[in-house]
Design a protein around this motif. Sequence first.
Motif, PDB file in Angstrom:
ATOM      1  N   LEU A   1      18.031  39.645  28.202  1.00 53.37           N
ATOM      2  CA  LEU A   1      18.686  39.010  27.067  1.00 53.37           C
ATOM      3  C   LEU A   1      17.911  39.223  25.764  1.00 53.37           C
ATOM      4  O   LEU A   1      18.344  38.830  24.696  1.00 53.37           O
ATOM      5  CB  LEU A   1      18.898  37.525  27.346  1.00 53.37           C
ATOM      6  N   SER A   2      16.733  39.822  25.835  1.00 55.60           N
ATOM      7  CA  SER A   2      16.005  40.168  24.598  1.00 55.60           C
ATOM      8  C   SER A   2      15.718  41.658  24.618  1.00 55.60           C
ATOM      9  O   SER A   2      14.734  42.094  25.185  1.00 55.60           O
ATOM     10  CB  SER A   2      14.668  39.446  24.520  1.00 55.60           C
TER      11      SER A   2
ATOM     12  N   CYS B   1      19.481  36.612  23.199  1.00 56.53           N
ATOM     13  CA  CYS B   1      20.869  36.226  23.418  1.00 56.53           C
ATOM     14  C   CYS B   1      20.955  35.036  24.368  1.00 56.53           C
ATOM     15  O   CYS B   1      20.034  34.782  25.139  1.00 56.53           O
ATOM     16  CB  CYS B   1      21.637  37.391  24.050  1.00 56.53           C
ATOM     17  N   GLN B   2      22.050  34.326  24.273  1.00 61.58           N
ATOM     18  CA  GLN B   2      22.359  33.284  25.256  1.00 61.58           C
ATOM     19  C   GLN B   2      23.385  33.879  26.213  1.00 61.58           C
ATOM     20  O   GLN B   2      24.283  34.609  25.795  1.00 61.58           O
ATOM     21  CB  GLN B   2      22.963  32.060  24.554  1.00 61.58           C
ATOM     22  N   PRO B   3      23.265  33.576  27.503  1.00 67.39           N
ATOM     23  CA  PRO B   3      24.238  34.150  28.436  1.00 67.39           C
ATOM     24  C   PRO B   3      25.639  33.594  28.178  1.00 67.39           C
ATOM     25  O   PRO B   3      25.798  32.418  27.869  1.00 67.39           O
ATOM     26  CB  PRO B   3      23.716  33.723  29.819  1.00 67.39           C
TER      27      PRO B   3
ATOM     28  N   GLY C   1      26.182  38.505  26.840  1.00 68.32           N
ATOM     29  CA  GLY C   1      25.149  37.697  26.179  1.00 68.32           C
ATOM     30  C   GLY C   1      25.248  37.881  24.692  1.00 68.32           C
ATOM     31  O   GLY C   1      25.605  38.958  24.189  1.00 68.32           O
ATOM     32  N   LYS C   2      24.983  36.829  23.925  1.00 69.39           N
ATOM     33  CA  LYS C   2      25.212  36.879  22.495  1.00 69.39           C
ATOM     34  C   LYS C   2      24.343  35.836  21.819  1.00 69.39           C
ATOM     35  O   LYS C   2      23.983  34.826  22.431  1.00 69.39           O
ATOM     36  CB  LYS C   2      26.695  36.569  22.236  1.00 69.39           C
ATOM     37  N   SER C   3      24.030  36.092  20.562  1.00 68.20           N
ATOM     38  CA  SER C   3      23.301  35.070  19.809  1.00 68.20           C
ATOM     39  C   SER C   3      23.996  34.889  18.479  1.00 68.20           C
ATOM     40  O   SER C   3      24.562  35.829  17.927  1.00 68.20           O
ATOM     41  CB  SER C   3      21.847  35.502  19.598  1.00 68.20           C
ATOM     42  N   GLU C   4      23.944  33.660  17.974  1.00 69.62           N
ATOM     43  CA  GLU C   4      24.588  33.393  16.697  1.00 69.62           C
ATOM     44  C   GLU C   4      23.704  33.838  15.532  1.00 69.62           C
ATOM     45  O   GLU C   4      24.147  33.933  14.401  1.00 69.62           O
ATOM     46  CB  GLU C   4      24.894  31.896  16.559  1.00 69.62           C
TER      47      GLU C   4
ATOM     48  N   SER D   1      20.240  39.926  15.375  1.00 75.24           N
ATOM     49  CA  SER D   1      20.422  39.878  16.819  1.00 75.24           C
ATOM     50  C   SER D   1      21.511  40.860  17.202  1.00 75.24           C
ATOM     51  O   SER D   1      22.252  41.352  16.359  1.00 75.24           O
ATOM     52  CB  SER D   1      20.815  38.458  17.237  1.00 75.24           C
TER      53      SER D   1
ATOM     54  N   THR E   1      14.428  36.042  30.273  1.00 76.81           N
ATOM     55  CA  THR E   1      15.623  35.738  31.050  1.00 76.81           C
ATOM     56  C   THR E   1      16.526  36.967  31.111  1.00 76.81           C
ATOM     57  O   THR E   1      16.678  37.677  30.116  1.00 76.81           O
ATOM     58  CB  THR E   1      16.391  34.588  30.386  1.00 76.81           C
TER      59      THR E   1
END
Lengths: 201, 209, 457, 293, 195, 336
Positions: C41-42, C49-51, C66-69, C73, C99
């Motif tokens: 996720l990184s 990112c968050q899953p 997975g995505k990050s706001e 990113s 993760t």
Amino acid sequence: MSSQSLGKTFTAGLWDSNPVLRLLLGMCPTLAVTAAMKPALTMGLSVIFVLVCSNIVVSLMRNLLKPHLRILMFTLTIATFVTIADLYLKAFLPDMSAALGPYIPLIIVNCIIIGRAEACASKSGVLVSIVDALGMGAGFTLALCLLATIRELLATGKLFETPVMPSWFTPWAGMGMPVGAFVTLGLILALVSVITNKSKS
Amino acid sequence: MSNKIKFFFQESWLLMVSSVVFGLLLAITDAAWKPRIEQNTIDRFNRLAGGLLTEAERFESVAAEPLAIEIGGKEIPVDVKRGLDGSGQTAGWAFVCEGSGFADKIRLVVAVDAAFEKMAGFGVLFSNETPGFGDKINITPAAGGFYQPQFIGAPVGTLTLTKSGDAAVIDAEIVAISGATVSSQAVVTTLNAWMVPIKEKLKAEGLLK
Amino acid sequence: MATGRGKGTFPGGVHPAEGKAISESRAVEAVPPPKQVAILLSQHLGAPCQPLVAKRDKVQAGQMIGKSESFVSAPVHSPVNGTVKDIALQSHPVIGRVTAILIEADAEGNTPQTPVFNRFDHTFSPEPFAVETICGAVNDGGLVGMGGAGFPTRVKIEPNPAMIKEVLVINGCECEPFITCDYRLMIEGTWQVLAGIRLAAKAAGVEKIRIGIEDNKPLAIGAMTEAAATVKDIDIAVVPVKTKYPQGGERQLIRSVLGKTVPTGQIPPTIGVCVLNIATCAAIADAVVLSRPLTHRVTTVTGHAIAKPGNYYVAMGMSVADLLDHCGGLTAQVAKVLMGGPMMGFAIADLTTPLTKTSGAITVLTQDDVTKAKYEKQQTPCIRCGRCLTACPEGLNPTKIAHAVKFNRMDLAEQYYMSACIECGCCSFVCPANIELTGYIKTGKILVARAKKRMQA
Amino acid sequence: MILASAMEMIHNALPAAVLALGLATLFAVVLLIASIKLRVETDPKVEEVYNVLPHIDCGACGFAGCASYAKAVVANPELIGRCSPGGAETSVAIGRALNLQISGGGAPSRPIVHCRAHREDKLFHAAYDGIESCTSANAQPDVQACHFGCLGFGDCTRACKFDALHIVDGLSTVDYDKCTGCGACAKACPRNLIQMVPFTQDNMMTVACSSRESGKTTRTFCKVGCIGCGICAKQSDLFTVADNLAKMNYESYAPSEATQTAMDKCPTGVIVSRGQTAPADRQPGQKAAAATA
Amino acid sequence: MDTLHTLLLAFIGIVVVNNLVLTKFLGICPYLGVSGRIDMAFGMGCAVTFVVTLAGTLTWIIDHTFLIGTPLEVMRYLCFILVIAGAVQLVEMYLRKFFPSLYESFGIFLPLITTNCAILGLCLFLNLWEIKRLDEAVVLSAGAGIGFTLAICIMAGIRENMELADVPGPMRGAPITLITAGLLTLAFMGFAGMI
Amino acid sequence: MLSKITVSPAPHVSSKLSTRVVMGDVLIGLLPAVIAAGVFFRVRALAVIGVCVVSCVVSEWVCNRIRRRPTSIGDLSAVVTGVILAMSLPPAIPFSIAVIGSVFAIVIAKMAFGGLGSNIFNPAMAARAFLAASFGTLMTTWTVPSTVDALMPTISAANTSATTQATPLAWSKAVQKGQVEAHYINEQTSGAFWGKVGGCLGETSGLAFLIGGAYLLIRRTITWHIPAAVLLSAGVIALTAWLIKPEGFINPLLHLLGGGMLICAFFIATDPVTAPLTTKGMWIFGIGVGSLIMLIRIVGEYPEGVMYAVLIMNSLSPLIDRFCKLTPAGGTPHVK
């Protein structure tokens, strides 16, 4: 003050707080007058004289000292006794006086003396001050003699101007020069720190 | 105001008292030892000069006031002394001269013969030359030095320094100490600068024929 | 401001043995999908990112998982059809345990994804794609700088009124020894790379494009020059630059190509330059024109102990061990397994480490490759020979900085501009005393960063 | 006669005495004015330290005189003991002036290393060929399988000025007899394994692990790591388990039978005692009974 | 012209050839103590240069107007040390009051100087060398200070380098500094005979 | 296949260069001079070199043992120090003094500072300066090279002997004093090139050092800056003096060839440990060395100034380094 603790005060100056080897005070004369034993010894004895006298005087008037004039008083006292020592040498040991030159009056600014006046004599009685002065002075003289022995021996092959080294020995003139003084003292100090570390652990 | 003065004395009476006491102490010590100190200086001169002029029994100044002699463009007072032998005849002349050496001033005692023609040698009154090199100028003939003997009998006049040559030959050529040319040169330069003007001054004063 | 001509070189740099012959003639080959992938996720600089999926969820190839706001990113996507097996810590080649989403590939329905070089040709025009479309596709495709640092591409190419970009510099140097993935892309996917370049240029709004390629790659220079000649609507040129490490460092490349210097402590956009890597350009074309997110990349597997070295089109998340198996395994005792090349790559010991978007190469080194003295750690004291000063492309004094760090004098290290170090490794490479200069400088940077963090806390 | 000569002597000596008096008076005035008019407001603590110094401005401490040293020593108490003319007494006096106590009231703060894996307990170790420092090694992710455990290169040991930390068999171990609780080690550890804990008792019970890996993974890495099984949390409220890791609540630390049971029941023996008289750690695989005995 | 020549020679002589620290062992305490950092060393050097020039000139004047040739000669040492101490005190007060920034940069070193034997030593040497002219005394005093600054700055540079060196434990600190100083005196022997 | 896997920070490859190779190159560069010394002074020269090398290596080994450190003699730096020290000794030097010098060089000037890389002063030059200070006469007694007849008479009064003679530089002092005519000394120029003059082991033949220096430059063991700076600055000063007063000063070429100028320019001043790091610093350092050599030769007491010039500039090189700090490629960063 018991005799035992007086003894301790005396021996402290010889090793534990030897002014030259441990506290690194009074380096100028240590380096300057140790090319030979005779001037080194003369210097050592002069310092003992000044140290004892100034410690006595400071100890006597310790309760009368005002804080901001304290150092001035010390300086005045020390300068007086240094002048007396200088005059004595000029009168009775003219050769030594010439050899030591300005290093005798420079005892005035030797940190050992003013340091002892401050740290010991201005706080303790006359007897303790005298013993302290003798101990410190003896420590100083011993350190000077140690350095002078090595230097005179290697630089000229003599001790007290009497030849002692075998004839095949080539004198190392460099030891009589500033470089000899600095390097020898540096090595002695390194040795001292090795010994201290050993005795600690 | 008076309060301030009072405060001042409160604070520093000890200092004042002790300074007076120390001042007195010093002056008395000085008074007591001064003759000895002066005698030491004279003794030293006499010992050195006497060693050079062996016939001389005593030395006395040629004049009450030191002679003003022009050296290097400056008037310098020089106390020239006459060495007298047992019969009161002039055995030679001696005086103190100085110049700059390697590390410090060099002060020399110089002796010349009665006619002020030839040197009787020199002795070092004060020097701070490099041990093992420059301080070889201090080694007296008796102690086996090779530098000082070159001057015994050398002509009064302009001496020159060379690095090569025979030290045993007594002439105006002085052979330098190996590795210590500066000190060797300093002695020669000093002697050159002082001897001739003094000789002329003595002649001018009628003290020397 | 950012226009001008460079001399094709920069002061400093070193010439390590190239080692490219092992894999440079091997065409890109697709690798069958692995049984299991681990999507970290990184994979980029910036917020992790968050899953978007949970354990036991079914996922499709190309699905965003997975995505990050956060602004800096990039999202991640699944390269295969399969089931989420677990969300757990996995080894990351650079930052340790992070993760990851573990996906078990479906036994059926997974065909090897292949490169799409043939979908592009000289007729391509960026005309139909609006700037917003390009930026959106780049963002959703999860594109990051594939050369090494992994900076989100959208942030780089998006128009920014504060820093107007004038020149787009394409980094085709591949100065790292052994690696040949970009080289193969330039030869085989010339048109795709060019399409990506033009799309990026359009998005960034630049007037000029310069493609820097090291002069030890004449085939690539030829192919790219030929292709660039067909583009008439923008000032585009291929600039052959001197073969020297680290020619591919963006600061060095800008110096070589444009003759401009990026001020110390600043980034290229401050002088109006945008730098993109070849693989990134190819991925832009993929993402914008074909809407394929970044799930596969060309990775060079190389080294003297590899049975079948070559350039492989690999699904990200595949483990190093699986990839090595696919390449026929190892033929000799290896000393080091590197993610990346020998100059800046990371040595890994855990072969379950998955490939990431920035994994341009897996290099295995035998003891012969690792110079004997270095391997056996015979460090001798610094003799102040000054070779590191000459080699440093940033004009620093590496030995001073390293010694300051060694004796914990961070203030002194900063005085010698420790933070300007780009960690290229030239100083360690040339050091006759075998001192880990780069290692010390990296350590110093970490320590300073930690001290700063503590000060703020 | 004697009187006369004495009189003469004193007469001769008078100018010297007057000169001395004059000089002394002059400087007494100057100093007096200086001490009154030019008094500069200083930090009372600096003043206090300055007062115990010898005032001889010898420079042996490496600072520009006693005043500078006083200022420096107040800012950085580590500089105590630099005054050689003053010696040990002065150092003690400075310490008193600074009112330097190792901890400011309450329980003394001491470090606890939250890892108990010695070299043989770590199941995978790559050969590390780089700078011998934890910070450097920590930048190499795979230097050992456990990314949370002690690296054993001794950054904490070097940070400790009191020789109170040693690397024993690959694990940083605190010598609580020597520790002064300065916290330098905690700052030095790149993996934040060392935490300063208020020692309300001589020995503190702790979970000596920091691994946030799943229990299964931890078992593949380490013989003695916390697997997050939660047995301890069932025994005592002092233990909480989050992110696959049990933690001791030091704030409301109160050992009881329950905690002792938790310690005995811990399957990997990761709950241990730390402190001056703490018993030796349980060996991996050793039964709980042995630990209680 | 001739005077200028003499003064120049005197100046060069005391700065490099007869450097007080390296040949006369004066000022060793601060030389060992304050040579850790170059900026500190330079501040110290400036302060010494200033004070030694002041003290040398003052004591020379006092020596020649009041002491030489009078019974008061016995008071020389007392007089010198008090003049130095007083001058330093006054300057420090003055700087602190009127030039705070100057005080911060080198004034803080002033108290250290009273016990610096280079100052008293130089004053005594001026007497011993029988310097006859005021200008020569001033030049020599300033030169002595500059020589000290030179020596201490060189030492500080070397010590900053040695901080990043693997000096053996027992040699660290004073011993190695002394040995360095020794080697430095060897190096400065090269200037021998230049005046 | 993976059992001996290693992790380490990048970079994972390195150049073949090692300290030993660098020092080995210096030794190869010194080889012509060693051969020349052997030719001119026969076995005696080789014996002096041998004594110096052996005692340097032994001292280093002993120091390592005392400090309980792994032995560092493998880097060959002690051998280099030994050879350079021997090169700066007169051939007739007693072995005991050569041993004292070697021990001083290694123990005091090198190991006390922390060993190779930490020393501030060039060990060989520090030792030579100490020997010159201690044993002045022995250090200035020059044997006549065996390949020639005595060309010049001795000038050392204390050591009058047929087998000794003065070096051309010693004579240059006599020229400056007007005691000898310059052309007589200038005739020695070709002798100084081929090695037909007296002097230390390394002072006789300029040619040997030019060959050795060229080797080092080709191998890039040294950069050209320091030799160029030393020779240029010394040359300019010598030429100026000579142009102003040709009868008062010897041929500038002889100044460059004579004495230790060449060994200094190529082997001693270029000692990386004691020279500044940056190019600008090297120029300052080199010019300093060259000028000081000439200053000492022309103004000072000694006929030869190499060791003092080198030591003085060594002591200044930390300061030079500090004031010639490099600017990063992107300029100094703006401090906020």
